[in-house]
Motif scaffolding. Structure first.
Motif, PDB file in Angstrom:
ATOM      1  N   ALA A 238     -39.112  -3.249  21.578  1.00  0.00           N
ATOM      2  CA  ALA A 238     -40.354  -3.336  22.339  1.00  0.00           C
ATOM      3  C   ALA A 238     -40.041  -3.270  23.828  1.00  0.00           C
ATOM      4  O   ALA A 238     -39.862  -4.296  24.487  1.00  0.00           O
TER       5      ALA A 238
ATOM      6  N   LEU B  78     -44.684  -5.884  17.976  1.00  0.00           N
ATOM      7  CA  LEU B  78     -44.098  -4.560  18.171  1.00  0.00           C
ATOM      8  C   LEU B  78     -42.695  -4.488  17.568  1.00  0.00           C
ATOM      9  O   LEU B  78     -42.316  -3.484  16.966  1.00  0.00           O
TER      10      LEU B  78
ATOM     11  N   ASP C  82     -48.633  -1.551  27.450  1.00  0.00           N
ATOM     12  CA  ASP C  82     -49.656  -0.660  26.884  1.00  0.00           C
ATOM     13  C   ASP C  82     -50.401  -1.339  25.740  1.00  0.00           C
ATOM     14  O   ASP C  82     -51.633  -1.243  25.632  1.00  0.00           O
ATOM     15  N   ALA C  83     -49.655  -2.028  24.878  1.00  0.00           N
ATOM     16  CA  ALA C  83     -50.284  -2.695  23.735  1.00  0.00           C
ATOM     17  C   ALA C  83     -51.177  -3.845  24.202  1.00  0.00           C
ATOM     18  O   ALA C  83     -52.273  -4.051  23.666  1.00  0.00           O
TER      19      ALA C  83
ATOM     20  N   HIS D 146     -41.722  -1.694  15.022  1.00  0.00           N
ATOM     21  CA  HIS D 146     -40.980  -0.584  15.621  1.00  0.00           C
ATOM     22  C   HIS D 146     -39.503  -0.902  15.861  1.00  0.00           C
ATOM     23  O   HIS D 146     -38.746  -0.013  16.259  1.00  0.00           O
TER      24      HIS D 146
ATOM     25  N   GLN E  84     -42.764  -1.378  28.929  1.00  0.00           N
ATOM     26  CA  GLN E  84     -43.918  -0.496  29.065  1.00  0.00           C
ATOM     27  C   GLN E  84     -44.755  -0.487  27.786  1.00  0.00           C
ATOM     28  O   GLN E  84     -45.989  -0.490  27.840  1.00  0.00           O
ATOM     29  N   ALA E  85     -44.081  -0.497  26.646  1.00  0.00           N
ATOM     30  CA  ALA E  85     -44.805  -0.509  25.377  1.00  0.00           C
ATOM     31  C   ALA E  85     -45.590  -1.806  25.207  1.00  0.00           C
ATOM     32  O   ALA E  85     -46.720  -1.807  24.695  1.00  0.00           O
TER      33      ALA E  85
END
Length: 250
Positions: free
Chosen positions: A192, A185, A199-200, A189, A195-196
């Motif tokens: 990270a 991530l 989710d991933a 992005h 929460q991200a």
């Protein structure tokens, strides 16, 4: 003498005494317990067959010969639980074996019911023929071996340590899985959030050690654990290098 019969359907083929044979222990305990109650412990004489599967009485030669002998003597052989004779039957119809045994209905005594085979109702005999394995008749419990208190404590301590290690190894593996998700991530992005990452991880099919979905709190805890482990390893490595330098200086 009191003739008794045990059917051994699992474990190695006996070579001598069957007192400690895994398939015989409970049968012997039941028979011996009954003999003790009658004050005839020294008169009990055990006969046995070892057979994992059988289709007829001829496949149980010891029992077949014993039944012929007790019929000639107008006596009976004791079996702790008559169901044992059917639980491992491998033929097409248990009634075939029952019909053979009924020829000796006055010479087989079932310890569980306390009756001769010929005294048992037909409906009960049919139920016995459908016996499911394993047969678990406990008339006389097998005495448990006493374990010293100190040994019990050691066993408990070892079990606790083993359980902790399993949990620790699982947590480390899960932490590394989350760290890999975080790194991917961050590469795409730039950052990270927990929460991200959760989710991933869930989208990739990763789950907690209990099979649940990841949440931010769980991600935070596992990544912190990984940082602490890595920090401890770095500290140990640094100490090892320092120790080597001191040794070289000396």
């Amino acid at each position: 003498m009191i003739p008794a019969y045990a059917l051994l359907t699992h474990g190695p083929k006996p070579n001598g005494s069957i007192q400690q044979h895994p398939s015989a222990k409970q049968q012997l305990a039941n028979l011996q317990g009954a003999a003790n109650e009658l004050g005839a412990a020294d008169k009990l004489l055990i006969f046995y067959d070892h057979s994992r599967s059988y289709k007829s009485l001829t496949d149980l030669p010891t029992l077949q010969e014993l039944l012929k002998r007790v019929r000639e003597q107008n006596s009976a052989v004791i079996i702790d639980d008559f169901r044992r004779l059917f639980a491992h039957y491998s033929g097409d119809n248990t009634v075939t074996l029952l019909e053979e045994l009924l020829l000796f209905k006055e010479n087989i005594r079932d310890l569980k019911t306390g009756k001769l085979l010929g005294e048992l109702p037909e409906t009960l005999l049919k139920q016995l023929c459908l016996a499911e394995r394993p047969v678990r008749y406990v008339r006389t419990p097998i005495p448990r071996k006493a374990i010293p208190k100190a040994e019990r404590h050691l066993n408990t301590r070892d079990a606790v340590r083993a359980s902790r290690k399993v949990r620790s190894d699982t947590a480390d593996r899960k932490a590394h899985e989350l760290a890999e998700v975080r790194d991917r991530l961050e590469q795409t992005h730039g950052n990270a959030p927990h929460q991200a990452i959760a989710d991933a991880a869930n989208a990739e099919g990763l789950r907690t050690s209990r099979g649940n979905l990841w949440g931010p709190a769980g991600v935070r805890r596992l990544l912190k654990r990984l940082e602490e482990v890595d920090g401890d390893e770095e500290t140990l490595a640094a100490r090892a290098k320092a120790s080597l330098r001191k040794r070289d200086e000396v």
